[in-house]
Write a protein that holds these residues in place. Sequence first.
Motif, PDB file in Angstrom:
ATOM      1  N   GLU A 112     -12.918 -15.372  -9.276  1.00  0.00           N
ATOM      2  CA  GLU A 112     -13.437 -15.105 -10.619  1.00  0.00           C
ATOM      3  C   GLU A 112     -14.555 -14.060 -10.577  1.00  0.00           C
ATOM      4  O   GLU A 112     -14.565 -13.114 -11.363  1.00  0.00           O
ATOM      5  N   GLU A 113     -15.469 -14.214  -9.655  1.00  0.00           N
ATOM      6  CA  GLU A 113     -16.564 -13.245  -9.524  1.00  0.00           C
ATOM      7  C   GLU A 113     -16.022 -11.897  -9.068  1.00  0.00           C
ATOM      8  O   GLU A 113     -16.387 -10.844  -9.591  1.00  0.00           O
ATOM      9  N   TYR A 114     -15.100 -11.902  -8.120  1.00  0.00           N
ATOM     10  CA  TYR A 114     -14.513 -10.648  -7.630  1.00  0.00           C
ATOM     11  C   TYR A 114     -13.757  -9.926  -8.745  1.00  0.00           C
ATOM     12  O   TYR A 114     -13.815  -8.699  -8.846  1.00  0.00           O
ATOM     13  N   ASN A 115     -13.084 -10.671  -9.605  1.00  0.00           N
ATOM     14  CA  ASN A 115     -12.352 -10.047 -10.711  1.00  0.00           C
ATOM     15  C   ASN A 115     -13.274  -9.342 -11.693  1.00  0.00           C
ATOM     16  O   ASN A 115     -12.863  -8.374 -12.342  1.00  0.00           O
ATOM     17  N   ARG A 116     -14.526  -9.781 -11.797  1.00  0.00           N
ATOM     18  CA  ARG A 116     -15.499  -9.053 -12.632  1.00  0.00           C
ATOM     19  C   ARG A 116     -15.730  -7.656 -12.065  1.00  0.00           C
ATOM     20  O   ARG A 116     -15.882  -6.696 -12.801  1.00  0.00           O
ATOM     21  N   TYR A 117     -15.758  -7.561 -10.760  1.00  0.00           N
ATOM     22  CA  TYR A 117     -15.866  -6.261 -10.082  1.00  0.00           C
ATOM     23  C   TYR A 117     -14.631  -5.407 -10.372  1.00  0.00           C
ATOM     24  O   TYR A 117     -14.741  -4.246 -10.765  1.00  0.00           O
ATOM     25  N   VAL A 118     -13.468  -5.996 -10.199  1.00  0.00           N
ATOM     26  CA  VAL A 118     -12.210  -5.278 -10.430  1.00  0.00           C
ATOM     27  C   VAL A 118     -12.133  -4.763 -11.865  1.00  0.00           C
ATOM     28  O   VAL A 118     -11.716  -3.624 -12.102  1.00  0.00           O
ATOM     29  N   LYS A 138     -24.063  -1.542 -10.212  1.00  0.00           N
ATOM     30  CA  LYS A 138     -24.049  -2.606 -11.219  1.00  0.00           C
ATOM     31  C   LYS A 138     -22.824  -3.517 -11.062  1.00  0.00           C
ATOM     32  O   LYS A 138     -22.935  -4.734 -11.160  1.00  0.00           O
ATOM     33  N   ILE A 139     -21.662  -2.929 -10.795  1.00  0.00           N
ATOM     34  CA  ILE A 139     -20.464  -3.764 -10.624  1.00  0.00           C
ATOM     35  C   ILE A 139     -20.348  -4.300  -9.204  1.00  0.00           C
ATOM     36  O   ILE A 139     -19.754  -5.359  -8.988  1.00  0.00           O
ATOM     37  N   ALA A 140     -20.901  -3.606  -8.223  1.00  0.00           N
ATOM     38  CA  ALA A 140     -20.793  -4.027  -6.825  1.00  0.00           C
ATOM     39  C   ALA A 140     -21.442  -5.385  -6.580  1.00  0.00           C
ATOM     40  O   ALA A 140     -21.051  -6.110  -5.662  1.00  0.00           O
ATOM     41  N   ARG A 141     -22.389  -5.753  -7.405  1.00  0.00           N
ATOM     42  CA  ARG A 141     -23.018  -7.076  -7.237  1.00  0.00           C
ATOM     43  C   ARG A 141     -21.991  -8.189  -7.431  1.00  0.00           C
ATOM     44  O   ARG A 141     -22.074  -9.239  -6.796  1.00  0.00           O
ATOM     45  N   HIS A 142     -20.983  -7.940  -8.278  1.00  0.00           N
ATOM     46  CA  HIS A 142     -19.905  -8.922  -8.455  1.00  0.00           C
ATOM     47  C   HIS A 142     -19.000  -8.963  -7.226  1.00  0.00           C
ATOM     48  O   HIS A 142     -18.547 -10.029  -6.816  1.00  0.00           O
ATOM     49  N   VAL A 167     -15.619   3.381 -13.318  1.00  0.00           N
ATOM     50  CA  VAL A 167     -16.625   4.069 -12.502  1.00  0.00           C
ATOM     51  C   VAL A 167     -15.948   4.982 -11.486  1.00  0.00           C
ATOM     52  O   VAL A 167     -16.325   6.144 -11.313  1.00  0.00           O
ATOM     53  N   PHE A 168     -14.950   4.479 -10.820  1.00  0.00           N
ATOM     54  CA  PHE A 168     -14.268   5.176  -9.730  1.00  0.00           C
ATOM     55  C   PHE A 168     -13.725   6.541 -10.159  1.00  0.00           C
ATOM     56  O   PHE A 168     -13.926   7.541  -9.473  1.00  0.00           O
ATOM     57  N   THR A 169     -13.057   6.599 -11.294  1.00  0.00           N
ATOM     58  CA  THR A 169     -12.423   7.851 -11.729  1.00  0.00           C
ATOM     59  C   THR A 169     -13.436   8.925 -12.115  1.00  0.00           C
ATOM     60  O   THR A 169     -13.092  10.109 -12.109  1.00  0.00           O
ATOM     61  N   GLN A 170     -14.655   8.541 -12.403  1.00  0.00           N
ATOM     62  CA  GLN A 170     -15.692   9.525 -12.741  1.00  0.00           C
ATOM     63  C   GLN A 170     -16.069  10.390 -11.543  1.00  0.00           C
ATOM     64  O   GLN A 170     -16.677  11.448 -11.702  1.00  0.00           O
ATOM     65  N   TYR A 171     -15.718   9.947 -10.341  1.00  0.00           N
ATOM     66  CA  TYR A 171     -16.097  10.660  -9.121  1.00  0.00           C
ATOM     67  C   TYR A 171     -14.883  11.238  -8.401  1.00  0.00           C
ATOM     68  O   TYR A 171     -14.918  11.473  -7.200  1.00  0.00           O
ATOM     69  N   ASP A 172     -13.813  11.479  -9.147  1.00  0.00           N
ATOM     70  CA  ASP A 172     -12.589  12.075  -8.608  1.00  0.00           C
ATOM     71  C   ASP A 172     -11.966  11.257  -7.483  1.00  0.00           C
ATOM     72  O   ASP A 172     -11.317  11.800  -6.591  1.00  0.00           O
ATOM     73  N   GLY A 200     -18.467 -12.229  -4.759  1.00  0.00           N
ATOM     74  CA  GLY A 200     -17.130 -12.789  -4.676  1.00  0.00           C
ATOM     75  C   GLY A 200     -16.392 -12.547  -3.382  1.00  0.00           C
ATOM     76  O   GLY A 200     -15.341 -13.142  -3.145  1.00  0.00           O
ATOM     77  N   ALA A 201     -16.940 -11.689  -2.516  1.00  0.00           N
ATOM     78  CA  ALA A 201     -16.198 -11.340  -1.304  1.00  0.00           C
ATOM     79  C   ALA A 201     -17.132 -10.850  -0.208  1.00  0.00           C
ATOM     80  O   ALA A 201     -18.239 -10.389  -0.478  1.00  0.00           O
ATOM     81  N   SER A 202     -16.640 -10.929   1.009  1.00  0.00           N
ATOM     82  CA  SER A 202     -17.273 -10.283   2.157  1.00  0.00           C
ATOM     83  C   SER A 202     -16.485  -9.007   2.403  1.00  0.00           C
ATOM     84  O   SER A 202     -15.259  -8.985   2.241  1.00  0.00           O
ATOM     85  N   ILE A 203     -17.175  -7.938   2.816  1.00  0.00           N
ATOM     86  CA  ILE A 203     -16.493  -6.649   2.950  1.00  0.00           C
ATOM     87  C   ILE A 203     -16.953  -5.904   4.192  1.00  0.00           C
ATOM     88  O   ILE A 203     -18.123  -5.970   4.574  1.00  0.00           O
TER      89      ILE A 203
END
Length: 95
Positions: free
Chosen positions: A15-21, A76-80, A27-32, A84-87
């Motif tokens: 659930e927390e990880y899906n907030r990130y998704v 801001k979104i990475a906190r989710h 955000v991603f597409t703004q940086y090509d 929700g996950a280890s990376i």
Amino acid sequence: MSVYIISQLTIHNREEYNRYVDGFMDVFTQYDGKMLSVDEDPKVLLGEWNATRSVLIEFPDEGAAMAWMNSDAYKKIARHRDAGASINSILVESI
């Protein structure tokens, strides 16, 4: 020169990880950035794979990748993601 970010994630709170998704692509597409692969069932060829998700993304250069990762919008979104996950992630250059 293009660069790639390769990430292994172990999701422990979907659930927390899906907030990130949910906020990721805006955000991603703004940086090509270009999404190349997201896989929750990769075929293990050698060694062990304990992650629950793999991600492969491309940026036109390291500057764009780092601008994305260090942007306020991404943080801001990475906190989710972190809740929700280890990376594990690496940045590699193309040849």
